[in-house]
Design a protein around this motif. Structure first.
Motif, PDB file in Angstrom:
ATOM      1  N   ILE A   1       0.852  -1.194   0.000  1.00 33.33           N
ATOM      2  CA  ILE A   1       0.000   0.000   0.000  1.00 33.33           C
ATOM      3  C   ILE A   1       0.884   1.239   0.000  1.00 33.33           C
ATOM      4  O   ILE A   1       1.651   1.466   0.934  1.00 33.33           O
ATOM      5  N   THR A   2       0.774   2.029  -1.052  1.00 38.50           N
ATOM      6  CA  THR A   2       1.607   3.220  -1.189  1.00 38.50           C
ATOM      7  C   THR A   2       0.816   4.515  -1.002  1.00 38.50           C
ATOM      8  O   THR A   2       1.405   5.569  -0.798  1.00 38.50           O
ATOM      9  N   ILE A   3      -0.501   4.421  -1.110  1.00 43.03           N
ATOM     10  CA  ILE A   3      -1.344   5.616  -0.953  1.00 43.03           C
ATOM     11  C   ILE A   3      -2.558   5.249  -0.104  1.00 43.03           C
ATOM     12  O   ILE A   3      -3.222   4.234  -0.369  1.00 43.03           O
ATOM     13  N   HIS A   4      -2.858   6.053   0.895  1.00 39.77           N
ATOM     14  CA  HIS A   4      -4.073   5.918   1.699  1.00 39.77           C
ATOM     15  C   HIS A   4      -4.945   7.145   1.440  1.00 39.77           C
ATOM     16  O   HIS A   4      -4.454   8.277   1.504  1.00 39.77           O
ATOM     17  N   VAL A   5      -6.234   6.927   1.174  1.00 35.54           N
ATOM     18  CA  VAL A   5      -7.159   8.045   0.990  1.00 35.54           C
ATOM     19  C   VAL A   5      -8.411   7.800   1.829  1.00 35.54           C
ATOM     20  O   VAL A   5      -8.642   6.695   2.325  1.00 35.54           O
ATOM     21  N   ASN A   6      -9.231   8.829   1.963  1.00 37.76           N
ATOM     22  CA  ASN A   6     -10.392   8.750   2.855  1.00 37.76           C
ATOM     23  C   ASN A   6     -11.636   8.218   2.161  1.00 37.76           C
ATOM     24  O   ASN A   6     -12.497   7.631   2.810  1.00 37.76           O
ATOM     25  N   GLN A   7     -11.763   8.424   0.848  1.00 33.56           N
ATOM     26  CA  GLN A   7     -12.989   8.074   0.140  1.00 33.56           C
ATOM     27  C   GLN A   7     -12.688   7.179  -1.049  1.00 33.56           C
ATOM     28  O   GLN A   7     -11.641   7.309  -1.698  1.00 33.56           O
ATOM     29  N   VAL A   8     -13.626   6.298  -1.363  1.00 30.36           N
ATOM     30  CA  VAL A   8     -13.445   5.411  -2.504  1.00 30.36           C
ATOM     31  C   VAL A   8     -13.407   6.203  -3.816  1.00 30.36           C
ATOM     32  O   VAL A   8     -12.728   5.805  -4.777  1.00 30.36           O
ATOM     33  N   GLU A   9     -14.126   7.338  -3.888  1.00 26.64           N
ATOM     34  CA  GLU A   9     -14.092   8.145  -5.101  1.00 26.64           C
ATOM     35  C   GLU A   9     -12.692   8.703  -5.354  1.00 26.64           C
ATOM     36  O   GLU A   9     -12.231   8.761  -6.495  1.00 26.64           O
ATOM     37  N   THR A  10     -11.999   9.119  -4.295  1.00 28.23           N
ATOM     38  CA  THR A  10     -10.620   9.589  -4.435  1.00 28.23           C
ATOM     39  C   THR A  10      -9.712   8.445  -4.848  1.00 28.23           C
ATOM     40  O   THR A  10      -8.825   8.597  -5.697  1.00 28.23           O
ATOM     41  N   CYS A  11      -9.940   7.285  -4.256  1.00 22.59           N
ATOM     42  CA  CYS A  11      -9.177   6.095  -4.610  1.00 22.59           C
ATOM     43  C   CYS A  11      -9.312   5.797  -6.101  1.00 22.59           C
ATOM     44  O   CYS A  11      -8.327   5.522  -6.792  1.00 22.59           O
ATOM     45  N   LYS A  12     -10.534   5.853  -6.600  1.00 25.58           N
ATOM     46  CA  LYS A  12     -10.786   5.594  -8.021  1.00 25.58           C
ATOM     47  C   LYS A  12      -9.973   6.550  -8.897  1.00 25.58           C
ATOM     48  O   LYS A  12      -9.376   6.131  -9.898  1.00 25.58           O
ATOM     49  N   GLU A  13      -9.928   7.830  -8.537  1.00 23.15           N
ATOM     50  CA  GLU A  13      -9.181   8.809  -9.330  1.00 23.15           C
ATOM     51  C   GLU A  13      -7.692   8.490  -9.331  1.00 23.15           C
ATOM     52  O   GLU A  13      -7.004   8.670 -10.354  1.00 23.15           O
ATOM     53  N   MET A  14      -7.176   8.018  -8.199  1.00 26.37           N
ATOM     54  CA  MET A  14      -5.764   7.639  -8.135  1.00 26.37           C
ATOM     55  C   MET A  14      -5.469   6.487  -9.096  1.00 26.37           C
ATOM     56  O   MET A  14      -4.449   6.471  -9.784  1.00 26.37           O
ATOM     57  N   VAL A  15      -6.377   5.518  -9.134  1.00 19.93           N
ATOM     58  CA  VAL A  15      -6.198   4.375 -10.035  1.00 19.93           C
ATOM     59  C   VAL A  15      -6.260   4.830 -11.489  1.00 19.93           C
ATOM     60  O   VAL A  15      -5.431   4.436 -12.317  1.00 19.93           O
ATOM     61  N   ILE A  16      -7.236   5.659 -11.815  1.00 16.83           N
ATOM     62  CA  ILE A  16      -7.393   6.140 -13.186  1.00 16.83           C
ATOM     63  C   ILE A  16      -6.124   6.859 -13.663  1.00 16.83           C
ATOM     64  O   ILE A  16      -5.731   6.759 -14.823  1.00 16.83           O
ATOM     65  N   HIS A  17      -5.449   7.526 -12.737  1.00 14.84           N
ATOM     66  CA  HIS A  17      -4.250   8.288 -13.098  1.00 14.84           C
ATOM     67  C   HIS A  17      -2.969   7.460 -12.946  1.00 14.84           C
ATOM     68  O   HIS A  17      -1.852   8.008 -12.924  1.00 14.84           O
ATOM     69  N   GLY A  18      -3.116   6.141 -12.848  1.00 13.59           N
ATOM     70  CA  GLY A  18      -1.964   5.255 -12.940  1.00 13.59           C
ATOM     71  C   GLY A  18      -1.107   5.135 -11.705  1.00 13.59           C
ATOM     72  O   GLY A  18       0.063   4.737 -11.779  1.00 13.59           O
ATOM     73  N   LEU A  19      -1.667   5.457 -10.519  1.00 14.63           N
ATOM     74  CA  LEU A  19      -0.864   5.471  -9.301  1.00 14.63           C
ATOM     75  C   LEU A  19      -0.921   4.168  -8.515  1.00 14.63           C
ATOM     76  O   LEU A  19      -0.236   4.035  -7.500  1.00 14.63           O
ATOM     77  N   GLY A  20      -1.715   3.223  -8.967  1.00 11.68           N
ATOM     78  CA  GLY A  20      -1.795   1.947  -8.280  1.00 11.68           C
ATOM     79  C   GLY A  20      -3.102   1.260  -8.591  1.00 11.68           C
ATOM     80  O   GLY A  20      -3.977   1.821  -9.259  1.00 11.68           O
ATOM     81  N   TYR A  21      -3.221   0.024  -8.094  1.00  9.53           N
ATOM     82  CA  TYR A  21      -4.478  -0.697  -8.239  1.00  9.53           C
ATOM     83  C   TYR A  21      -5.285  -0.553  -6.957  1.00  9.53           C
ATOM     84  O   TYR A  21      -4.783  -0.090  -5.912  1.00  9.53           O
ATOM     85  N   ALA A  22      -6.561  -0.939  -7.009  1.00  4.89           N
ATOM     86  CA  ALA A  22      -7.407  -0.902  -5.821  1.00  4.89           C
ATOM     87  C   ALA A  22      -8.375  -2.076  -5.871  1.00  4.89           C
ATOM     88  O   ALA A  22      -8.664  -2.621  -6.940  1.00  4.89           O
ATOM     89  N   ILE A  23      -8.876  -2.453  -4.701  1.00  2.00           N
ATOM     90  CA  ILE A  23      -9.904  -3.486  -4.612  1.00  2.00           C
ATOM     91  C   ILE A  23     -11.192  -2.784  -4.203  1.00  2.00           C
ATOM     92  O   ILE A  23     -11.303  -2.258  -3.095  1.00  2.00           O
ATOM     93  N   VAL A  24     -12.148  -2.752  -5.125  1.00  2.00           N
ATOM     94  CA  VAL A  24     -13.357  -1.951  -4.944  1.00  2.00           C
ATOM     95  C   VAL A  24     -14.572  -2.713  -5.458  1.00  2.00           C
ATOM     96  O   VAL A  24     -14.447  -3.726  -6.157  1.00  2.00           O
ATOM     97  N   ALA A  25     -15.751  -2.218  -5.118  1.00  2.00           N
ATOM     98  CA  ALA A  25     -16.975  -2.750  -5.703  1.00  2.00           C
ATOM     99  C   ALA A  25     -17.055  -2.327  -7.166  1.00  2.00           C
ATOM    100  O   ALA A  25     -16.635  -1.230  -7.546  1.00  2.00           O
ATOM    101  N   ASN A  26     -17.602  -3.194  -7.994  1.00  2.00           N
ATOM    102  CA  ASN A  26     -17.541  -3.030  -9.442  1.00  2.00           C
ATOM    103  C   ASN A  26     -18.155  -1.726  -9.943  1.00  2.00           C
ATOM    104  O   ASN A  26     -17.654  -1.114 -10.890  1.00  2.00           O
TER     105      ASN A  26
END
Length: 289
Positions: A209-234
């Motif tokens: 884990i290289t990035i911690h965020v508070n909201q799943v929406e922020t997490c999604k944006e990080m993934v979209i911008h190539g900063l890592g993968y995430a485990i989320v609801a589809n």
């Protein structure tokens, strides 16, 4: 005390801040302070103590604030009962909504409901599913939209299920996951336990884990911008076909899923506005909204 005093004390107790309470009540700070002093003179006690930041309630003030909250609840129930005596769908509907549902489903749902029932006023509170469950238990809302299963003996309706998946900006194999950067996010306890159990059933290593965020929406944006993968609801990542998305499965190879429910108490169906809303939601394909 009257209705305005109840609202003032309840808001002040909730915010513990005169400036914020005055803003919520549409009052000036001097007006709010004067009304507090008037109550203190009437009862002959100190209600609040000022701190360097905000305020705290005295024991006497806390009793008055709790009384104010009870009286507001009784007032609300009385108004709801009177409104329900008329054969109309009108009045105030109080709804608790989990964060993702609030951002992605609730605006469209409420828009359609208001088109059908324009005389209904909707008061919406958003937050974590655990908080929305607590609001319902405390009778602070009529209905809550909640992700996951919580202890509940009253009524609930399943709205949809969604697979839990790994979403990545690059293609990957399962054995690569422990070594790839992961974006993690704050979620409710049910989801956290499910994800941790799945991880430890499949990997010896801890996730990278290289990035911690508070909201799943922020997490999604990080993934979209190539900063890592995430485990989320589809549903969080379904609109983004450029991502590599793979569902995670249990030990039997079945996809792990997360459910979204509408929780409510059966006796509230006696209210026209609640019954109309519950019936309306159950006519919709909520997942497709």
């Amino acid at each position: 005390m009257n209705l305005q005093d109840w609202k003032m004390l309840s808001t002040l107790y909730e915010t513990e801040n005169i400036t914020l309470a005055a803003h919520r009540l549409f009052l000036s700070q001097p007006t709010l302070t004067a009304r507090i002093q008037k109550l203190e003179n009437h009862y002959g006690v100190s209600i609040i103590l000022r701190k360097q930041r905000g305020i705290t309630f005295t024991p006497e003030g806390e009793e008055l604030a709790k009384h104010a909250k009870r009286m507001l609840q009784e007032q609300r129930h009385m108004e709801e009962k009177l409104s329900n005596m008329r054969d109309e769908v009108r009045g105030t509907l109080r709804v608790g909504v989990s964060n993702f549902f609030a951002a992605n489903k609730m605006p469209k749902l409420l828009q359609r409901f208001k088109e059908k029932y324009p005389d209904v006023e909707c008061q919406v509170v958003t937050g974590w599913s655990s908080d929305m469950h607590r609001l319902l238990l405390n009778h602070d809302v009529h209905i809550s939209f909640i992700k996951g299963n919580y202890a509940w003996k009253e009524k609930k309706a399943l709205l949809y299920e969604e697979e839990i998946c790994v979403a990545s900006p690059w293609d990957f194999t399962w054995d690569q996951l422990p070594h790839l950067p992961r974006v993690d996010y704050f979620t409710d306890e049910h989801m956290r336990i499910l994800l941790d159990d799945w991880w430890h059933q499949n990997y010896i290593e801890q996730p990278n884990i290289t990035i911690h965020v508070n909201q799943v929406e922020t997490c999604k944006e990080m993934v979209i911008h190539g900063l890592g993968y995430a485990i989320v609801a589809n549903l969080v990542v379904r609109p983004y076909p450029a991502l590599f998305i793979k569902p995670i499965t249990d030990s039997d190879g079945k996809p792990l899923k997360r459910q979204t429910w509408m929780y409510y108490q059966e006796d509230t169906l006696q209210m026209n506005v609640v019954r109309a809303f519950v019936d309306f939601v159950q006519t919709l394909d909520v997942k497709a909204l």
